[in-house]
Design an enzyme around this catalytic site. Structure first.
Site, mmCIF file in Angstrom:
data_model
loop_
_atom_site.group_PDB
_atom_site.id
_atom_site.type_symbol
_atom_site.label_atom_id
_atom_site.label_comp_id
_atom_site.label_asym_id
_atom_site.label_seq_id
_atom_site.Cartn_x
_atom_site.Cartn_y
_atom_site.Cartn_z
ATOM 1 N N TYR A 264 2.302 -2.537 -4.393
ATOM 2 C CA TYR A 264 3.583 -3.204 -4.138
ATOM 3 C C TYR A 264 3.411 -4.316 -3.117
ATOM 4 O O TYR A 264 2.433 -4.375 -2.379
ATOM 5 C CB TYR A 264 4.658 -2.209 -3.679
ATOM 6 C CG TYR A 264 4.539 -1.757 -2.254
ATOM 7 C CD1 TYR A 264 5.190 -2.443 -1.224
ATOM 8 C CD2 TYR A 264 3.783 -0.643 -1.916
ATOM 9 C CE1 TYR A 264 5.084 -2.026 0.089
ATOM 10 C CE2 TYR A 264 3.670 -0.222 -0.604
ATOM 11 C CZ TYR A 264 4.325 -0.907 0.393
ATOM 12 O OH TYR A 264 4.214 -0.504 1.702
ATOM 13 N N CYS A 265 4.388 -5.202 -3.098
ATOM 14 C CA CYS A 265 4.507 -6.252 -2.081
ATOM 15 C C CYS A 265 6.001 -6.378 -1.794
ATOM 16 O O CYS A 265 6.721 -5.393 -1.873
ATOM 17 C CB CYS A 265 3.854 -7.560 -2.538
ATOM 18 S SG CYS A 265 4.604 -8.294 -4.006
ATOM 19 N N SER A 266 6.479 -7.575 -1.512
ATOM 20 C CA SER A 266 7.908 -7.743 -1.227
ATOM 21 C C SER A 266 8.757 -7.544 -2.477
ATOM 22 O O SER A 266 9.692 -6.756 -2.477
ATOM 23 C CB SER A 266 8.179 -9.128 -0.627
ATOM 24 O OG SER A 266 7.532 -9.250 0.611
#
Length: 164
Positions: free
Chosen positions: A95-97
């Site tokens: 995941y990231c933002s």
């Protein structure tokens, strides 16, 4: 002339509507070679995954998913992941933002032979928007979410937006 402005306004309105959904933004920036997993699916007790955070360290320190392993983006080290996750069939969620950078990292894992890699749809923003807990650098629950940028922060609807 008035018809021209009305037509032009409608055209601009249609263009902006196409960016009103997170799914549209992800389609614009992602190749979608990596399957998505939703926040709800990942939060289910039966989902046993190794969670990799592909944001930068300053973002991770402010907020991250519980037990996430920080792997970064600019300084991503595939060798480090290989040393940590030797079984290439392990369920991995990156995941990231919102899910753009994480797709790039997930693609690198796939190229390396990892077979069970997913991208968290909407990233940490959707995780928080769905009411799931976020942790700070001391592993305490926090309402602070690193919002990455003003542009992307519009997708974060809950929590307190933090910028560097």
């Amino acid at each position: 002339m008035r018809n021209f402005f009305l037509s032009f306004s409608l055209f601009i309105g249609l263009l902006s509507c196409s960016q009103d959904k997170l799914s549209d933004v992800l389609k614009k920036y992602n190749r979608e070679n990596i399957p998505y997993i939703t926040a709800q699916e990942l939060a289910m007790p039966k989902t046993k995954a190794i969670i990799l955070d592909s944001r930068e360290s300053n973002e991770f320190k402010v907020s991250h998913l519980r037990n996430a392993i920080h792997v970064g983006y600019d300084d991503f080290n595939l060798k480090g992941v290989k040393n940590t996750i030797s079984n290439k069939d392990t369920l991995i969620v990156v995941y990231c933002s919102i899910g753009v950078r994480s797709e790039d990292i997930a693609e690198e894992l796939k190229k390396e032979g990892y077979t069970n890699v997913y991208n968290l749809f909407g990233g940490i923003f959707e995780w928080k928007n769905n009411g799931f807990k976020i942790y700070d650098s001391s592993n305490n629950i926090t309402e602070n979410i690193h919002a990455y940028s003003e542009e992307w922060s519009k997708w974060l609807l809950k929590g307190k937006k933090i910028y560097d």
